[in-house]
Design an enzyme around this catalytic site. Structure first.
Site, PDB file in Angstrom:
ATOM      1  N   SER A 177      -7.814  11.717  19.399  1.00 16.87           N
ATOM      2  CA  SER A 177      -7.532  13.104  19.008  1.00 16.87           C
ATOM      3  C   SER A 177      -8.701  13.681  18.243  1.00 16.87           C
ATOM      4  O   SER A 177      -9.491  12.949  17.627  1.00 16.87           O
ATOM      5  CB  SER A 177      -6.271  13.149  18.127  1.00 16.87           C
ATOM      6  OG  SER A 177      -6.129  14.401  17.490  1.00 16.87           O
ATOM      7  N   TYR A 190      -1.171   9.746  11.192  1.00 24.04           N
ATOM      8  CA  TYR A 190      -1.497  10.001  12.598  1.00 24.04           C
ATOM      9  C   TYR A 190      -3.009  10.025  12.801  1.00 24.04           C
ATOM     10  O   TYR A 190      -3.542   9.376  13.707  1.00 24.04           O
ATOM     11  CB  TYR A 190      -0.890  11.340  13.026  1.00 24.04           C
ATOM     12  CG  TYR A 190      -1.290  11.816  14.403  1.00 24.04           C
ATOM     13  CD1 TYR A 190      -0.652  11.315  15.544  1.00 24.04           C
ATOM     14  CD2 TYR A 190      -2.292  12.764  14.579  1.00 24.04           C
ATOM     15  CE1 TYR A 190      -1.010  11.761  16.814  1.00 24.04           C
ATOM     16  CE2 TYR A 190      -2.655  13.207  15.838  1.00 24.04           C
ATOM     17  CZ  TYR A 190      -2.014  12.712  16.952  1.00 24.04           C
ATOM     18  OH  TYR A 190      -2.376  13.141  18.203  1.00 24.04           O
TER      19      TYR A 190
END
Length: 285
Positions: A177, A190
């Protein structure tokens, strides 16, 4: 990366588990795409393939000739829609439901795929989860553990099981990401898992180079997916991706070609690399 913020509406927004619940319906297929048989007769296993980016990747892979095994956990409606779209194009798809936070499920996914097809050419470790928190003090241990189990442990468990069944020329693609490079103040655990995925991708590429199995990653920016929408309030979601240079969020169908490139012979000289379909953010990673 502009921080999305929580509001009292977050509880309601967090109930999103399906694309059909989203006000903005993600675009997962490009009907005008002309297949080039780039993955003809390849066997591909995609985790988190029932919705969002994984769904778009599964559809594109199938259109390019791959036999696709789609793992999903919740969101059966989205997974069934993935299956229907692939079959509409004459593709072959197998749905496998399972919670990959459990090691035995990860092993079983690979075993069932190999039992059916005899090998595994392409592995896409795409499934992920995230939990929004205002600060590090708000992180719950159970959420922290699950985030690492789904995003990192499962990736390693599945890859460990898959590699012995992958031939020379095989491809492993891991979803990281933009948060691995820019960070995110409300997605601490995350973001940490996504950084771990970058390191795992680079390390695994070195480990498997001798076996001629390529390992690369894709680091999407803000994309219209149920996971992204479930983490923030409605007002924040209305402005999803507006802080990127392109001033909008991306569609899953715009990310899928990065995976196709890395899975195909077009990327035969690429390993240990990460592609960045993120709306123009420069991350120097």
């Amino acid at each position: 990366m502009k921080q999305q913020t929580a509001s009292p509406e977050k509880e309601q927004q967090a109930s999103i588990t399906s694309e059909n619940q989203m006000e903005h319906q993600p675009v997962v297929d490009d009907p005008s795409h002309k297949p080039g048989e780039k993955l003809k007769d390849k066997i591909a296993l995609i985790t988190g393939g029932g919705s969002g980016i994984g769904k778009a990747v599964a559809i594109l892979f199938a259109k390019e000739g791959a036999k696709v095994v789609v793992n999903y956990n919740s969101g059966e409606e989205d997974a069934k829609d993935t299956e229907a779209i692939i079959k509409k194009y004459g593709g072959e798809v197998v749905l496998m439901q399972g919670d990959i936070s459990k090691e035995e499920v990860c092993t079983e996914l690979v075993e069932k795929t190999v039992q059916r097809y005899g090998r595994l050419d392409i592995l896409v470790n795409n499934a992920g989860t995230q939990h929004h928190t205002e600060s590090i003090e708000d992180i719950k241990t159970e959420d922290l553990i699950r985030t690492f189990q789904v995003n990192v442990f499962a990736m390693i468990w599945i890859t460990r099981s898959a590699v012995p069944h992958m031939p020379k020329g095989g491809s492993i693609i891991n979803t990281t990401s933009v948060t691995a490079y820019q960070g995110h103040g409300q997605l601490l655990d995350y973001s940490a898992t996504k950084g771990a995925i970058v390191a795992f991708t680079r390390s695994l590429s070195a480990s498997l180079a001798g076996k001629e199995i390529r390992v690369n990653g894709v680091a999407p920016g803000p994309i219209w997916t149920p996971l992204a929408m479930s983490s923030f309030d409605k007002e924040s979601n209305k402005h999803h991706g507006e802080d990127t240079p392109l001033q909008r969020a991306g569609e899953p169908v715009e990310v899928a070609p990065s995976y196709l490139f890395l899975a195909s012979k077009d990327a035969s000289y690429m390993t240990g690399q990460v592609l960045h379909p993120n709306g123009g953010s420069i991350i120097n990673g």
